[in-house]
Motif scaffolding. Structure first.
Motif, short mmCIF file in Angstrom:
data_model
loop_
_atom_site.label_atom_id
_atom_site.label_comp_id
_atom_site.label_asym_id
_atom_site.label_seq_id
_atom_site.Cartn_x
_atom_site.Cartn_y
_atom_site.Cartn_z
N SER A 159 0.85 -1.19 0.00
CA SER A 159 0.00 0.00 0.00
C SER A 159 0.88 1.23 0.00
CB SER A 159 -0.91 0.02 1.24
OG SER A 159 -0.13 0.18 2.42
N VAL A 160 0.36 2.31 -0.55
CA VAL A 160 1.02 3.61 -0.46
C VAL A 160 0.28 4.41 0.59
CG1 VAL A 160 1.47 5.78 -1.66
CG2 VAL A 160 1.86 3.62 -2.84
N LYS A 161 1.02 4.92 1.56
CA LYS A 161 0.40 5.66 2.65
C LYS A 161 0.56 7.16 2.43
CE LYS A 161 0.70 1.95 5.97
NZ LYS A 161 0.79 1.60 7.40
N GLY A 162 -0.06 7.92 3.32
CA GLY A 162 0.13 9.36 3.29
C GLY A 162 -0.76 10.13 2.34
N TYR A 163 -1.82 9.51 1.82
CA TYR A 163 -2.74 10.25 0.97
C TYR A 163 -3.63 11.17 1.82
CZ TYR A 163 -1.82 7.61 -3.34
OH TYR A 163 -1.23 7.07 -4.46
N VAL A 164 -3.93 12.34 1.27
CA VAL A 164 -4.93 13.24 1.85
C VAL A 164 -6.12 13.23 0.90
CG1 VAL A 164 -5.49 15.58 2.57
CG2 VAL A 164 -3.18 14.68 2.98
N TRP A 165 -7.26 12.81 1.41
CA TRP A 165 -8.47 12.66 0.60
C TRP A 165 -9.33 13.92 0.71
CZ3 TRP A 165 -8.84 8.10 -2.19
CH2 TRP A 165 -7.92 7.11 -1.85
N TYR A 166 -9.85 14.37 -0.44
CA TYR A 166 -10.58 15.65 -0.48
C TYR A 166 -11.60 15.64 -1.61
CZ TYR A 166 -8.09 17.02 -4.74
OH TYR A 166 -7.63 17.09 -6.03
N SER A 167 -12.44 16.67 -1.65
CA SER A 167 -13.42 16.83 -2.71
C SER A 167 -12.94 17.87 -3.72
CB SER A 167 -14.77 17.27 -2.15
OG SER A 167 -15.61 17.76 -3.17
N PRO A 168 -12.65 17.48 -4.97
CA PRO A 168 -12.22 18.45 -5.97
C PRO A 168 -13.24 19.56 -6.19
CG PRO A 168 -11.77 16.22 -6.73
CD PRO A 168 -12.61 16.09 -5.49
N ALA A 169 -14.54 19.21 -6.19
CA ALA A 169 -15.58 20.22 -6.40
C ALA A 169 -15.60 21.22 -5.26
CB ALA A 169 -16.94 19.54 -6.55
N LYS A 170 -15.45 20.77 -4.04
CA LYS A 170 -15.45 21.65 -2.88
C LYS A 170 -14.21 22.56 -2.88
CE LYS A 170 -19.21 20.56 -0.59
NZ LYS A 170 -20.26 21.57 -0.27
N PHE A 171 -13.08 22.00 -3.27
CA PHE A 171 -11.88 22.84 -3.36
C PHE A 171 -12.11 24.00 -4.32
CE2 PHE A 171 -7.66 21.01 -1.73
CZ PHE A 171 -8.25 20.55 -0.56
N ALA A 172 -12.73 23.69 -5.46
CA ALA A 172 -13.02 24.74 -6.45
C ALA A 172 -14.00 25.76 -5.87
CB ALA A 172 -13.59 24.12 -7.72
N GLU A 173 -15.00 25.27 -5.16
CA GLU A 173 -16.00 26.15 -4.53
C GLU A 173 -15.35 27.07 -3.50
OE1 GLU A 173 -19.59 25.57 -1.31
OE2 GLU A 173 -19.42 24.08 -2.92
N TRP A 174 -14.40 26.55 -2.74
CA TRP A 174 -13.75 27.33 -1.69
C TRP A 174 -12.59 28.17 -2.22
CZ3 TRP A 174 -13.57 22.08 1.14
CH2 TRP A 174 -14.80 21.82 1.75
N GLY A 175 -12.24 27.96 -3.48
CA GLY A 175 -11.14 28.73 -4.06
C GLY A 175 -9.77 28.34 -3.55
N VAL A 176 -9.60 27.05 -3.21
CA VAL A 176 -8.30 26.57 -2.73
C VAL A 176 -7.76 25.53 -3.70
CG1 VAL A 176 -8.81 27.04 -0.32
CG2 VAL A 176 -9.35 24.79 -1.28
#
Length: 451
Positions: A159-176
């Protein structure tokens, strides 16, 4: 745990990448089908067409494991009987002491394998298995299965560890945007908190007797990124103590997120709720969007696809889907890619021909491609075709493992002695989240070396 890949995980069938545990009946008395039951594990076994395999993998994941070798079993007239046990890490020692050993065991931690080799009951890798290991695995992966230069374990999955899981749509909405450094990650987290008025991160350390292991993955990521691979190696080898400033610095960096009540624990409570939240349960809030960020290994994709998005439909994991992931960023932009990961190792207690054949097959690229093509897991075998991986995320994880420019280090707690890696380190992370000061926690973990 883990997370080597399978040491700590429990999940439903739809959870393709999750590993789980089920006590099937191998932790009690001797297995009547085991030709070595009740005898010394180093005895020469009798090839009777049955090979007993014991490990942590169970439930739906065990079903896929058994499916992966089904055709080979028929072709070779060998019946592989697999037993999964959620208490493997404790029971394997009891089995060795009582002479109730399986033919093969799938060890989720090199440190535990080394401890077991010290009993004198584990067989050196037979010729065909050793040849497959040398052909299919890098020198680093070979070394993880060695003790004092002798190959006892054959690598299996990874396994590869250390992933940060997020929502691409929410990132765009929040401008980050996806952060390029760890400081950027903290800054993005604060921006999300300001825009939403709620904690952006969720985390769960609860995993039964293995509670605390997700926290060790956090610390390992930061030691590797902040202090560098050489310092990481010295720490894992026990030459650098937990009380060293480099290790404390990693705890402090992780604490900027996990110990900040404005940062955690989205949808579950305060900082202390991290310890009462099952590590897989956070997938629910990440999938439906009520938690913006979580830190977990590649296997977490399966938990997400088993959860529902905000519309009540199964969540999708893709760059344009409900959830996607990026690796925990480096400390400085442009630093070399540094990745932690985990895996399992197959070791033998019997040396009959059938056992040797199964061990050789499990070390081969043929088996790796068979299992990975069924979905949910990956392997670092050089003969694995990344196209066989079940998703874009897993394909990229395979490419990371096979990449020549990647600085890869095995999960530190899995390499440490059991008294530390799967005991005082896990317990220390729980105490740290409960509010024990960092210095005391570091001393507590270090004391595991003398316990």
């Amino acid at each position: 745990m883990r997370a080597s890949l399978h040491r700590r995980f429990t999940a439903p069938l739809a959870v393709l990448a999750a590993s789980s545990f089920l006590l099937v009946g191998c932790s009690g008395g001797a297995d009547p089908n085991d030709p070595n039951a009740g005898g010394g594990a180093g005895d020469v076994g009798t090839a009777d067409g049955v090979v007993n395999v014991y490990g942590t993998i169970n439930g739906d994941e065990a079903t896929l494991l058994e499916k992966s070798w089904a055709d080979w079993e028929k072709a070779n007239d060998i019946d592989i009987k697999y037993t999964g046990d959620k208490e493997f890490e404790k029971q394997i020692g009891i089995k060795v002491q009582g002479g109730d050993t399986p033919d093969l065991a799938i060890f989720p931690q090199p440190g535990l394998l080394a401890d077991t080799v010290a009993s004198g009951k584990v067989q050196e890798l037979p010729a065909d298995a050793l040849a497959n290991v040398k052909e299919g695995w890098s020198e680093d992966w070979q070394k993880y299965g060695q003790v004092d230069g002798t190959q006892y374990g054959a690598p299996l999955m990874a396994s590869v560890k250390g992933y940060v899981w997020y929502s691409p749509a929410k990132f765009a909405e929040w401008g980050v945007e996806v952060p390029k450094t760890y400081d950027d990650l903290v800054a993005v987290s604060k921006t999300i908190q300001e825009k939403t008025g709620s904690a952006p991160w969720c985390a769960g350390f609860n995993s039964g007797e293995a509670s605390g292991w997700p926290g060790t993955d956090w610390i390992e990521d930061l030691v590797l990124r902040e202090a560098g691979p050489d310092a990481y190696d010295k720490w894992v080898a026990g030459d650098t103590e937990f009380t060293d400033p480099d290790i404390k610095a990693a705890f402090d960096s992780v604490g900027t997120i996990l110990q900040d009540p404005s940062m955690v624990n989205a949808g579950y409570g305060d900082v202390k709720s991290i310890n009462s939240t099952a590590f897989g349960d956070v997938a629910t809030n990440v999938a439906n969007g009520s938690c913006a960020l979580t830190h977990q290994a590649s296997f977490f994709e399966g938990f997400l696809t088993a959860a529902n998005n905000a519309d009540g439909k199964p969540a999708t994991v893709a760059e344009d889907g409900d959830v996607w992931a990026f690796l925990t960023p480096p400390m400085a932009e442009g630093d070399p890619a540094a990745v932690t990961g985990g895996g399992e190792f197959v070791a033998a207690f019997s040396n009959d021909d059938d056992t040797a054949k199964v061990q050789a097959y499990l070390a081969s690229a043929d088996w790796a491609n068979s299992r990975v093509s069924l979905g949910g897991v990956i392997s670092a075998n050089k003969g694995l075709d990344p196209a066989n991986a079940g998703s874009d995320l897993l394909k990229s994880a395979v490419e990371i493992l096979q990449g020549t420019d990647t600085t890869f280090r095995f999960d530190g707690s899995d390499l440490m002695p059991k008294s530390v890696g799967s005991d005082s380190f896990w317990k220390g992370m729980v105490d740290w989240i409960d509010g024990t000061d960092t210095d005391s926690v570091l001393e507590e973990i270090q004391a595991g070396y003398t316990s």
